[in-house]
Design a protein around this motif. Structure first.
Motif, short mmCIF file in Angstrom:
data_model
loop_
_atom_site.label_atom_id
_atom_site.label_comp_id
_atom_site.label_asym_id
_atom_site.label_seq_id
_atom_site.Cartn_x
_atom_site.Cartn_y
_atom_site.Cartn_z
N TYR A 198 0.90 4.17 -2.61
CA TYR A 198 0.65 5.54 -2.15
C TYR A 198 1.80 6.45 -2.58
N LEU A 219 -6.77 4.64 1.22
CA LEU A 219 -5.50 3.93 1.36
C LEU A 219 -4.81 4.29 2.67
N TYR A 253 -8.14 2.00 -4.80
CA TYR A 253 -8.40 2.79 -3.61
C TYR A 253 -8.23 4.26 -3.93
N VAL A 313 -3.84 -1.34 -6.45
CA VAL A 313 -2.88 -2.11 -5.63
C VAL A 313 -2.91 -3.53 -6.15
N ARG A 330 -6.65 2.60 5.42
CA ARG A 330 -6.33 1.16 5.40
C ARG A 330 -4.96 0.91 6.01
N MET A 331 -3.99 1.74 5.65
CA MET A 331 -2.66 1.58 6.22
C MET A 331 -2.66 1.81 7.72
N TYR A 341 0.83 -1.20 0.00
CA TYR A 341 0.00 0.00 0.00
C TYR A 341 0.87 1.26 0.00
#
Length: 443
Positions: free
Chosen positions: A76, A140, A135, A112, A143-144, A72
């Motif tokens: 990103y 994102l 995403y 991703v 989520r991270m 991720y």
């Protein structure tokens, strides 16, 4: 600007610049956190440990989460780099650039690509991750953050248990080793003393506990109620605390054994002394009985018994118990022996007193006779023939062997009566001057 797209109104340059600045700061913070997680001592220990149980299961999921985190983060990073490149094309971005930036910064524009490992990582909705997902940058980051929090929670919890319990178990094991040596030195051994059995059980429990803590630390972690912070909770020390208390109880028992051991030696010495004095007293009584039988006639002299063999046997058993450190058997035996030994010494003294009573009577008669003779001599009647004859007869009876006490006592009484009559006659003679002796015949 009034243009709109799938993601809503197109952002102007100021909005884009502010979004890029915010995303850049988030990128830096996330990178710092990921590097810290990568270097965390707990994570390195988890990677190298042979894990079992719940820790093995959670670490497998955490490893997938950490791998997915970097995936991720790479996506990103790439999206942020692309956005910065688009923004840097021109000082004044065109409408097309701003529309593209809006789509990139607000839309689900980040793809991703997953793998077999990342596909098993948890998702925000609890579904297994797909091999490829799209995403938005905001999603994102969320989520991270979620994956980072769950991974860090697991790593911190395992590290906290490893930091707390193994060292404490090792210290307790060292204390256990010292206690076992001390216990062995005083005869507290398994199968021979309950405390020895307890030490064996504690040893087995601590060995097993350390193995379990090293391989499955999360089995000994109690999460904090209502806390969402990573690592919120404490190590579960229930088993450790129980064994520490058990060891302390054993230590107190061994201290008591040490006190019994030290005291027992002195008590056995005292018992030997008391029984020896009783034996010597009985021996003296037996010797005195022989003397009484030889010197005193017509007297019932008690028989003197010998020393009780059972007490000597019990004293030997007590010494054997002490030699083999059987303290739980020795203590009650010593208490019983001490009472019996004192009774035996008293019996021996009473026996000696009973045996020597005739000699004491003879000595009392001799003393009484000599006292009357001295009194009569003091009063000027030492040369009286009748009185001298009665004295000599009584003296021969008391100083001859065997002495008939009953006859000798009658002779002494006759002498006393004669002396009393003589003194009474002297007081009745008219014209006798001087003070009258009123001390009486028993003076």
């Amino acid at each position: 600007m009034g243009d709109t797209g799938p993601t809503g109104p197109v952002m102007d340059r100021d909005e884009v610049d502010r979004a890029l600045a915010r995303l850049g700061a988030e990128h830096e913070a996330i990178e710092t956190s990921l590097l810290a997680l990568q270097d965390h001592a707990g994570r390195r220990l988890l990677e190298g440990a042979e894990l079992t149980g719940v820790t093995a299961e959670r670490w497998s999921a955490a490893e997938a989460s950490i791998t997915l985190l970097w995936t991720y983060f790479d996506a990103y990073t790439g999206a942020l780099r692309t956005a910065r490149e688009i923004r840097s094309r021109r000082r004044w971005s065109s409408r097309e650039d701003l529309a593209e930036l809006t789509e990139l910064l607000r839309g689900e524009a980040v793809t991703v690509a997953g793998s077999a490992a990342t596909a098993n990582a948890p998702t925000p909705h609890g579904r297994p991750g797909r091999l490829s997902e799209r995403y938005s940058l905001v999603t994102l980051v969320e989520r991270m953050n979620q994956l980072y929090a769950t991974s860090l929670d697991m790593v911190v919890a395992a590290d906290a248990v490893w930091s707390a319990l193994p060292a404490r178990i090792d210290l307790l094991a060292a204390e256990l080793g010292r206690t076992r040596k001390l216990a062995h030195s005083v005869g507290v051994r398994p199968g021979e003393h309950p405390a020895g059995d307890d030490l064996e059980r504690i040893t087995r429990t601590l060995t097993r506990l350390r193995e379990q803590v090293v391989s499955d630390p999360l089995a000994f972690w109690t999460p904090a109620q209502g806390s969402s912070a990573p690592g919120g909770g404490r190590p579960d020390t229930t088993v450790y605390d129980r064994e520490a208390r058990a060891l302390e109880e054993v230590r107190r028992e061994i201290d008591a054994v040490l006190a019994v051991r030290q005291d027992a030696e002195q008590r056995i010495v005292r018992l030997r002394d008391v029984l020896s004095r009783a034996d010597r007293t009985l021996a003296e009584a037996r010797t005195a009985r022989g003397e009484v039988l030889a010197k005193i006639a017509a007297t019932e002299v008690p028989v003197v018994g010998g020393p009780p063999i059972v007490l000597q046997e019990q004293l030997a058993a007590a010494a054997e118990y002490r030699r083999h450190a059987q303290w739980h058997r020795l203590s009650p035996l010593l208490e019983s022996l001490e009472e019996k030994a004192e009774d035996e010494l008293l019996r021996a003294r009473e026996s000696l007193t009973a045996v020597t009573a005739p000699l004491a009577v003879r000595a009392e008669l001799r003393g009484r006779l000599d006292a009357y003779k001295a009194k009569m001599a003091r009063l000027g009647h030492a040369e009286d023939p009748e009185l001298a004859e009665k004295y000599e007869k009584a003296r021969r009876m008391l100083w001859s062997a065997p002495c008939d006490l009953r006859v000798a006592e009658q002779a002494v009484l006759r002498y006393q009566h004669a002396a009393a009559e003589l003194l009474g006659a002297a007081r009745r003679v008219p014209g006798q001057g001087g003070p009258v002796d009123r001390t009486g015949p028993g003076a």
